[in-house]
Write a protein that holds these residues in place. Structure first.
Motif, short mmCIF file in Angstrom:
data_model
loop_
_atom_site.label_atom_id
_atom_site.label_comp_id
_atom_site.label_asym_id
_atom_site.label_seq_id
_atom_site.Cartn_x
_atom_site.Cartn_y
_atom_site.Cartn_z
N VAL A 1 -87.54 -39.56 29.17
CA VAL A 1 -86.55 -40.47 28.61
C VAL A 1 -87.21 -41.67 27.95
N SER B 1 -86.17 -44.71 24.46
CA SER B 1 -85.33 -45.01 23.31
C SER B 1 -85.89 -44.35 22.06
N SER B 2 -85.10 -44.27 21.02
CA SER B 2 -85.49 -43.58 19.78
C SER B 2 -86.75 -44.21 19.20
N THR C 1 -89.92 -43.94 20.28
CA THR C 1 -90.98 -44.40 21.19
C THR C 1 -92.05 -43.35 21.43
N LYS D 1 -91.54 -39.85 22.27
CA LYS D 1 -91.28 -38.80 23.27
C LYS D 1 -91.72 -37.43 22.79
N ASP E 1 -83.81 -32.56 20.72
CA ASP E 1 -83.01 -32.78 19.52
C ASP E 1 -82.30 -31.51 19.04
N THR F 1 -82.68 -39.96 25.18
CA THR F 1 -82.82 -41.41 25.04
C THR F 1 -82.31 -42.17 26.27
N SER F 2 -81.70 -41.47 27.22
CA SER F 2 -81.21 -42.12 28.44
C SER F 2 -81.06 -41.09 29.54
N GLN G 1 -90.01 -41.81 32.55
CA GLN G 1 -89.79 -42.77 31.47
C GLN G 1 -91.00 -42.77 30.55
N ARG H 1 -93.03 -46.69 17.16
CA ARG H 1 -91.88 -47.36 16.56
C ARG H 1 -92.14 -47.69 15.10
#
Length: 273
Positions: free
Chosen positions: A7, A9-10, A12, A14, A33, A89-90, A111, A125
């Motif tokens: 997990v 956020s967009s 980062t 993953k 996705d 994302t969560s 995480q 990012r």
């Protein structure tokens, strides 16, 4: 079956780290996705990165379309993996994906901060927000089968197998999504023709530009360029230089995928000397 989740956020990183983490957790399948990826191949699914809108991307990533859901469920059933890694994302998102695909809730949620440094996350990012670079944890050949126009570049990741000195490599793909958080980008045909003209004017061997035609294909833009060339120039070298120059300016600089650049020499001009 063991189910894990990664997990963050967009943007980062993953997807970039998914293959290595899946290897360490003995997961043969990655869910990312809207895609079901088994080692070096895409089993089935539709990439959320192909969606024309943010809402469409979210729906795809959550497998909200019934046919998409059923196809992916069946692919997982046939693969019968011992381990699955879900990306989201969560915590709520990965749990919803697991439920939608009929999988157990993740027994462990990792995480992104646990496996990537602050500097690595900042770099990811930047690549996402400033360069529009997204990673699909599958080889370029697999991505090209269904979404060739989005491919920017393949990348290779080094592995050192536990307990062995032998190094192995795996490949991932960097793509440019149809929809980004920055909105939709469109470039008109006159603007494309102007860019072609600007790029080729002054190029050694090009005397003038006779015509430029633009065709938009599923896999990218096709350019047909008619050129007046200087006599005495090796036309095959000049044609290749024109193709490379136009592909670079559109595919890499402007961000419009190029499927083909066709060059026709319509006239030769003698030098004034």
């Amino acid at each position: 079956m063991h189910v894990y989740a990664l997990v963050g956020s967009s943007g980062t990183g993953k997807s970039h780290r998914a293959v290595r983490l899946a290897y360490e957790l003995h997961c043969s399948i990655i869910i990312d996705d809207g895609l079901i990826i088994e080692e070096n191949r895409i089993l089935t699914g539709t990439s959320a990165k192909k969606a024309p809108s943010r809402l469409g991307a979210i729906r795809t990533a959550l497998f909200q379309d019934d046919l998409h859901q059923q196809q992916c469920q069946e692919a997982i059933r046939q693969a019968n993996p011992s381990g699955i890694l879900i990306l989201g994302t969560s915590d709520g998102m990965v749990n919803r994906i697991a439920e939608r695909l009929g999988l157990p809730a993740p027994e462990k949620i990792i995480q992104i901060e646990d496996i990537a440094s602050d500097a690595e996350i900042r770099k990811a990012r930047y690549n996402r927000s400033q360069r529009g670079r997204h990673v699909v944890p599958a080889p370029a050949l697999e991505v090209k089968k269904t979404w060739r126009g989005a491919l920017i570049d393949p990348i290779r990741i080094l592995f050192r197998k536990k307990g062995h000195e032998r190094k192995t490599w795996t490949e991932q793909s960097v793509v440019r999504p149809t929809f980004t958080s920055l909105g939709n980008l469109s470039i008109s045909t006159p603007a494309i023709i102007a860019a072609v003209t600007h790029q080729l004017q002054g190029m050694a061997g090009v005397h003038g530009i006779d015509d430029v035609e633009v065709d938009h294909l599923d896999e990218g833009m096709s350019l047909d360029v008619k050129i007046h060339a200087e006599y005495g120039i090796a036309l095959h070298h000049l044609g290749h230089s024109i193709q490379q120059a136009l592909r670079q300016v559109f595919d890499e600089s402007i961000g419009v995928p190029v499927a083909a650049v066709n060059v026709t020499f319509t006239k030769l001009h003698l030098s004034d000397r």
